[in-house]
Design a protein around this motif. Structure first.
Motif, PDB file in Angstrom:
ATOM      1  N   LYS A  93      -1.102  11.260  -1.116  1.00 32.28           N
ATOM      2  CA  LYS A  93      -1.329  10.004  -0.796  1.00 32.28           C
ATOM      3  C   LYS A  93      -3.019   9.636  -0.645  1.00 32.28           C
ATOM      4  O   LYS A  93      -3.552  10.637  -0.971  1.00 32.28           O
ATOM      5  N   ASP A 146      -4.693   9.617   4.868  1.00 35.78           N
ATOM      6  CA  ASP A 146      -3.409   9.516   5.377  1.00 35.78           C
ATOM      7  C   ASP A 146      -2.834  11.084   5.580  1.00 35.78           C
ATOM      8  O   ASP A 146      -2.657  11.786   4.818  1.00 35.78           O
ATOM      9  N   GLY A 180       0.261  12.719   4.206  1.00 32.71           N
ATOM     10  CA  GLY A 180       0.462  12.766   2.701  1.00 32.71           C
ATOM     11  C   GLY A 180       0.541  14.178   2.153  1.00 32.71           C
ATOM     12  O   GLY A 180       0.870  14.380   0.951  1.00 32.71           O
TER      13      GLY A 180
END
Length: 279
Positions: free
Chosen positions: A58, A62, A65
């Motif tokens: 991601k 993030d 992720g």
């Protein structure tokens, strides 16, 4: 094409190929490989204690992720992988999409053996906690293909001698490990194709490549004409095995298995195997 380590119809002769890859429809998945190679340095051995490998899927900031890859913790002497040789660390089915980063989590047991024959522990300022993060540029996994991340470890730049170290000091404190790793990302578009006869044998085809993780096996089934093709293969030398999955009709010679060894596959090329007869 399907990727597997063991097929139920294969007899005891190939039980040694058992592993943990998924049996999925590769028209919906990709395959991800992570390999490690080395730029030489002035040491007899450079051993990395690699505990975990993760990729980030991601946006950069993030924290959710990260995905852990199927890697078995191990120590790796990177000096064994020079002059074009590489260690296969990860090989697994993976959903198509973009990869943003890769992270190596290192343990406390990394060390070098110097030219003096002495072992020196490697202290890793950050790799033991948050991990060694490497950004990826244009790393996109596509359906029906193999994507390879080649980690090129620069020994000469990564191992730093402490400025205040002198002979006679505690040898464990001589070197720091500050990994300098170049990432080479590439799609693997090689393959193997051919024909198996008779098609009525419903032939199954396995292409097997030896790796540091054990046999890496890719399989498929021949179509109604006996033709087959294995896509998204890494370059290397394969042993290709052919197995009938149906019995011969009554009164005909029984079908048998066949093997073709030393099948060389190169990047971006499809290698053709002459027709294989199972009867």
């Amino acid at each position: 094409m399907k990727i597997t380590r063991l097929l139920p119809f294969i007899g005891a002769a190939v039980l040694g190929l058992a592993g943990c890859s998924k049996d999925t429809d590769s028209s919906e998945t990709s395959k991800l490989e992570v390999r490690l190679m080395d730029a030489p340095g002035d040491f007899r051995s450079v051993v990395l204690d690699v505990r975990q490998i993760e990729v980030h899927l991601k946006d950069e900031n993030d924290p959710d992720g990260w995905k852990t890859l199927g890697f078995k913790p191990q120590t790796i002497n990177v000096l064994e992988y020079v002059n074009g040789r590489s260690a296969l660390l990860v090989s697994e089915d993976f959903a198509p999409g973009d990869l943003k980063e890769i992270r190596l989590i290192l343990g406390p047991d990394s060390y070098v053996v110097g030219t003096d024959g002495q072992r020196y522990d490697l202290k890793t300022p950050s790799g033991q906690t948050s991990g060694v993060k490497l950004k990826l540029d244009k790393a996109t996994l596509r359906q029906r293909s193999t994507f390879q991340l080649l980690l090129d470890f620069d020994v000469a730049k990564s191992i730093v001698e402490r400025g205040n170290w002198r002979p006679g000091n505690d040898k464990k404190e001589r070197y720091l490990l500050k990994p300098i790793i170049r990432v080479v990302a590439q799609d693997l578009a090689a393959g193997i194709r051919g024909t198996v006869a008779p098609a009525a044998a419903l032939p199954q085809v396995l292409a097997i490549r030896a790796t540091i993780l054990g046999p890496d096996t890719v399989s498929t089934s021949a179509d109604a004409s006996g033709a087959y093709q294995l896509n998204g293969l890494a370059a290397g030398t394969y042993r290709v095995e052919f197995f009938p999955s149906a019995p011969a009709p009554t009164g005909q010679t029984a079908y048998h298995s066949e093997t073709r060894a030393g099948v060389v596959v190169t990047n971006d090329n499809v290698t053709t195997i002459p027709t294989v007869n199972l009867q």
